[in-house]
Design a protein around this motif. Sequence first.
Motif, PDB file in Angstrom:
ATOM      1  N   ILE A 206       0.883  -1.169   0.000  1.00 29.54           N
ATOM      2  CA  ILE A 206       0.000   0.000   0.000  1.00 29.54           C
ATOM      3  C   ILE A 206       0.916   1.213   0.000  1.00 29.54           C
ATOM      4  CG2 ILE A 206      -1.849   1.238   1.182  1.00 29.54           C
ATOM      5  CD1 ILE A 206      -2.603  -1.447   2.519  1.00 29.54           C
ATOM      6  N   VAL A 207       1.040   1.859  -1.130  1.00 31.86           N
ATOM      7  CA  VAL A 207       2.080   2.861  -1.359  1.00 31.86           C
ATOM      8  C   VAL A 207       2.043   3.954  -0.290  1.00 31.86           C
ATOM      9  CG1 VAL A 207       3.018   4.517  -3.010  1.00 31.86           C
ATOM     10  CG2 VAL A 207       2.027   2.374  -3.827  1.00 31.86           C
ATOM     11  N   HIS A 208       3.222   4.240   0.280  1.00 33.31           N
ATOM     12  CA  HIS A 208       3.440   5.251   1.323  1.00 33.31           C
ATOM     13  C   HIS A 208       2.923   4.834   2.700  1.00 33.31           C
ATOM     14  CE1 HIS A 208       4.709   7.935  -1.818  1.00 33.31           C
ATOM     15  NE2 HIS A 208       3.501   8.043  -2.333  1.00 33.31           N
ATOM     16  N   HIS A 209       2.214   3.719   2.775  1.00 32.12           N
ATOM     17  CA  HIS A 209       1.559   3.368   4.038  1.00 32.12           C
ATOM     18  C   HIS A 209       1.889   1.962   4.530  1.00 32.12           C
ATOM     19  CE1 HIS A 209      -0.962   6.993   3.853  1.00 32.12           C
ATOM     20  NE2 HIS A 209      -1.151   6.710   2.566  1.00 32.12           N
ATOM     21  N   GLY A 210       1.811   0.980   3.653  1.00 29.89           N
ATOM     22  CA  GLY A 210       1.994  -0.404   4.077  1.00 29.89           C
ATOM     23  C   GLY A 210       3.069  -1.094   3.275  1.00 29.89           C
ATOM     24  N   LYS A 211       4.193  -1.372   3.918  1.00 26.00           N
ATOM     25  CA  LYS A 211       5.295  -2.048   3.231  1.00 26.00           C
ATOM     26  C   LYS A 211       4.890  -3.471   2.839  1.00 26.00           C
ATOM     27  CE  LYS A 211       8.851   0.494   5.829  1.00 26.00           C
ATOM     28  NZ  LYS A 211      10.027   0.385   6.724  1.00 26.00           N
ATOM     29  N   VAL A 212       5.528  -3.964   1.774  1.00 26.17           N
ATOM     30  CA  VAL A 212       5.270  -5.330   1.327  1.00 26.17           C
ATOM     31  C   VAL A 212       5.713  -6.309   2.404  1.00 26.17           C
ATOM     32  CG1 VAL A 212       5.849  -7.088  -0.377  1.00 26.17           C
ATOM     33  CG2 VAL A 212       5.486  -4.723  -1.119  1.00 26.17           C
ATOM     34  N   LEU A 213       4.783  -7.145   2.864  1.00 28.07           N
ATOM     35  CA  LEU A 213       5.097  -8.131   3.900  1.00 28.07           C
ATOM     36  C   LEU A 213       5.769  -9.362   3.306  1.00 28.07           C
ATOM     37  CD1 LEU A 213       1.746  -7.972   5.923  1.00 28.07           C
ATOM     38  CD2 LEU A 213       3.901  -6.789   6.423  1.00 28.07           C
ATOM     39  N   GLN A 214       5.340  -9.730   2.099  1.00 27.03           N
ATOM     40  CA  GLN A 214       5.921 -10.868   1.396  1.00 27.03           C
ATOM     41  C   GLN A 214       5.876 -10.575  -0.092  1.00 27.03           C
ATOM     42  OE1 GLN A 214       4.514 -14.713   2.621  1.00 27.03           O
ATOM     43  NE2 GLN A 214       5.284 -15.751   0.816  1.00 27.03           N
ATOM     44  N   SER A 215       7.012 -10.698  -0.743  1.00 23.78           N
ATOM     45  CA  SER A 215       7.108 -10.348  -2.161  1.00 23.78           C
ATOM     46  C   SER A 215       6.341 -11.343  -3.020  1.00 23.78           C
ATOM     47  CB  SER A 215       8.576 -10.302  -2.598  1.00 23.78           C
ATOM     48  OG  SER A 215       8.681 -10.038  -3.977  1.00 23.78           O
ATOM     49  N   VAL A 216       5.466 -10.807  -3.873  1.00 23.76           N
ATOM     50  CA  VAL A 216       4.733 -11.622  -4.848  1.00 23.76           C
ATOM     51  C   VAL A 216       4.819 -10.902  -6.188  1.00 23.76           C
ATOM     52  CG1 VAL A 216       2.518 -12.617  -5.509  1.00 23.76           C
ATOM     53  CG2 VAL A 216       3.137 -12.464  -3.092  1.00 23.76           C
ATOM     54  N   LYS A 217       5.371 -11.543  -7.194  1.00 26.51           N
ATOM     55  CA  LYS A 217       5.456 -10.952  -8.518  1.00 26.51           C
ATOM     56  C   LYS A 217       4.191 -11.272  -9.310  1.00 26.51           C
ATOM     57  CE  LYS A 217       9.574  -9.291  -7.838  1.00 26.51           C
ATOM     58  NZ  LYS A 217       9.753  -7.842  -7.625  1.00 26.51           N
ATOM     59  N   ALA A 218       3.709 -10.264 -10.044  1.00 22.00           N
ATOM     60  CA  ALA A 218       2.457 -10.424 -10.777  1.00 22.00           C
ATOM     61  C   ALA A 218       2.647 -10.503 -12.288  1.00 22.00           C
ATOM     62  CB  ALA A 218       1.517  -9.260 -10.452  1.00 22.00           C
ATOM     63  N   GLY A 219       3.828 -10.157 -12.776  1.00 19.03           N
ATOM     64  CA  GLY A 219       4.046 -10.032 -14.208  1.00 19.03           C
ATOM     65  C   GLY A 219       3.861 -11.327 -14.988  1.00 19.03           C
TER      66      GLY A 219
ATOM     67  N   ARG B 174     -12.046  -1.721   6.301  1.00 21.50           N
ATOM     68  CA  ARG B 174     -13.060  -1.614   7.352  1.00 21.50           C
ATOM     69  C   ARG B 174     -12.562  -0.615   8.395  1.00 21.50           C
ATOM     70  NH1 ARG B 174     -17.075  -5.383   9.078  1.00 21.50           N
ATOM     71  NH2 ARG B 174     -16.035  -7.059   7.914  1.00 21.50           N
ATOM     72  N   GLY B 175     -13.238   0.516   8.492  1.00 19.14           N
ATOM     73  CA  GLY B 175     -12.776   1.553   9.411  1.00 19.14           C
ATOM     74  C   GLY B 175     -11.391   2.032   9.019  1.00 19.14           C
ATOM     75  N   SER B 176     -10.488   2.037   9.970  1.00 16.98           N
ATOM     76  CA  SER B 176      -9.123   2.499   9.721  1.00 16.98           C
ATOM     77  C   SER B 176      -8.198   1.384   9.242  1.00 16.98           C
ATOM     78  CB  SER B 176      -8.533   3.115  10.992  1.00 16.98           C
ATOM     79  OG  SER B 176      -8.421   2.134  12.023  1.00 16.98           O
ATOM     80  N   LYS B 177      -8.740   0.186   9.070  1.00 11.44           N
ATOM     81  CA  LYS B 177      -7.905  -0.966   8.721  1.00 11.44           C
ATOM     82  C   LYS B 177      -8.085  -1.342   7.242  1.00 11.44           C
ATOM     83  CE  LYS B 177      -6.645  -5.595  10.389  1.00 11.44           C
ATOM     84  NZ  LYS B 177      -6.910  -6.622  11.428  1.00 11.44           N
ATOM     85  N   MET B 178      -6.968  -1.649   6.585  1.00  8.70           N
ATOM     86  CA  MET B 178      -6.992  -2.116   5.201  1.00  8.70           C
ATOM     87  C   MET B 178      -6.023  -3.276   5.060  1.00  8.70           C
ATOM     88  SD  MET B 178      -6.424   0.084   1.667  1.00  8.70           S
ATOM     89  CE  MET B 178      -7.909   1.055   1.953  1.00  8.70           C
ATOM     90  N   THR B 179      -6.491  -4.356   4.444  1.00  6.29           N
ATOM     91  CA  THR B 179      -5.688  -5.561   4.253  1.00  6.29           C
ATOM     92  C   THR B 179      -5.674  -5.927   2.775  1.00  6.29           C
ATOM     93  OG1 THR B 179      -6.349  -6.370   6.448  1.00  6.29           O
ATOM     94  CG2 THR B 179      -5.373  -7.963   4.935  1.00  6.29           C
ATOM     95  N   VAL B 180      -4.480  -6.249   2.282  1.00  5.74           N
ATOM     96  CA  VAL B 180      -4.315  -6.629   0.884  1.00  5.74           C
ATOM     97  C   VAL B 180      -3.810  -8.067   0.818  1.00  5.74           C
ATOM     98  CG1 VAL B 180      -3.101  -6.161  -1.283  1.00  5.74           C
ATOM     99  CG2 VAL B 180      -3.812  -4.255   0.184  1.00  5.74           C
ATOM    100  N   VAL B 181      -4.505  -8.895   0.064  1.00  5.97           N
ATOM    101  CA  VAL B 181      -4.115 -10.289  -0.165  1.00  5.97           C
ATOM    102  C   VAL B 181      -3.967 -10.468  -1.675  1.00  5.97           C
ATOM    103  CG1 VAL B 181      -4.786 -12.701   0.038  1.00  5.97           C
ATOM    104  CG2 VAL B 181      -5.280 -11.106   1.912  1.00  5.97           C
ATOM    105  N   LEU B 182      -2.817 -10.954  -2.096  1.00  7.55           N
ATOM    106  CA  LEU B 182      -2.542 -11.162  -3.517  1.00  7.55           C
ATOM    107  C   LEU B 182      -2.259 -12.643  -3.752  1.00  7.55           C
ATOM    108  CD1 LEU B 182      -2.003 -10.228  -6.398  1.00  7.55           C
ATOM    109  CD2 LEU B 182       0.321  -9.592  -5.694  1.00  7.55           C
ATOM    110  N   ASN B 183      -3.081 -13.259  -4.576  1.00  6.45           N
ATOM    111  CA  ASN B 183      -2.932 -14.687  -4.891  1.00  6.45           C
ATOM    112  C   ASN B 183      -2.860 -15.541  -3.625  1.00  6.45           C
ATOM    113  OD1 ASN B 183      -2.882 -13.892  -7.569  1.00  6.45           O
ATOM    114  ND2 ASN B 183      -0.655 -13.954  -7.737  1.00  6.45           N
TER     115      ASN B 183
END
Length: 202
Positions: free
Chosen positions: A125-138, A149-158
């Motif tokens: 999450i640019v400027h806010h949440g560093k990558v926890l685990q590298s996942v390449k999408a290319g 939800r509220g002040s919380k945001m979670t990103v799950v990729l694959n």
Amino acid sequence: MKRAFMLGAAFVLSACSSMPSWMPGGGWTTLIDGDKGMDNFTLVGDANWRVEDRAIVADKGKGGFLLSKTAYKDFELRVEFWAAHNANSGIYMRCADPKNLTDKTCYEANIFDQRPDQTFATGGIVHHGKVLQSVKAGGQWNTFEITARGSKMTVVLNGIKTAEIDNVESPSGPIALQYGTLPPKGEPGGIIKFRKVQVREL
């Protein structure tokens, strides 16, 4: 006959209960479905968004967005996308100023494998949440599952949690899909394709 009916009904109920919760009918709104859905967005900036190969794609321009016509507060978002290795794209959310879409006025789930600073590369999450685990999408189809939800945001990729923050300040805003250029000279980025975008308000 009655027994056969009961068995058939049980089978139908079992099949329905095993369907993924994101499928239409579970409170989800489909914004993009293959080559359908561009009318759910406003075109912003300079990108050649078009329908191609049962997806909505862009690969040229000085940078632009598909901006949702609806603002969202708390939501789950599911996005299926294909990115070239040199694509610079992202999912912008809770944009505080729809007339000025940037990674500072919105919360961006990044799609940028070749980002010079990998701290906020694909899945961050640019400027806010560093990558926890590298996942390449290319070079492949990928799926984002994002919850705000509220002040919380979670990103799950694959299926892998790649970022999580608990300091979101913007309470609501539209969603924007990005086609971006490449630093430092602003050359066109690689192709980005979106074949499914679904949102469910919480």
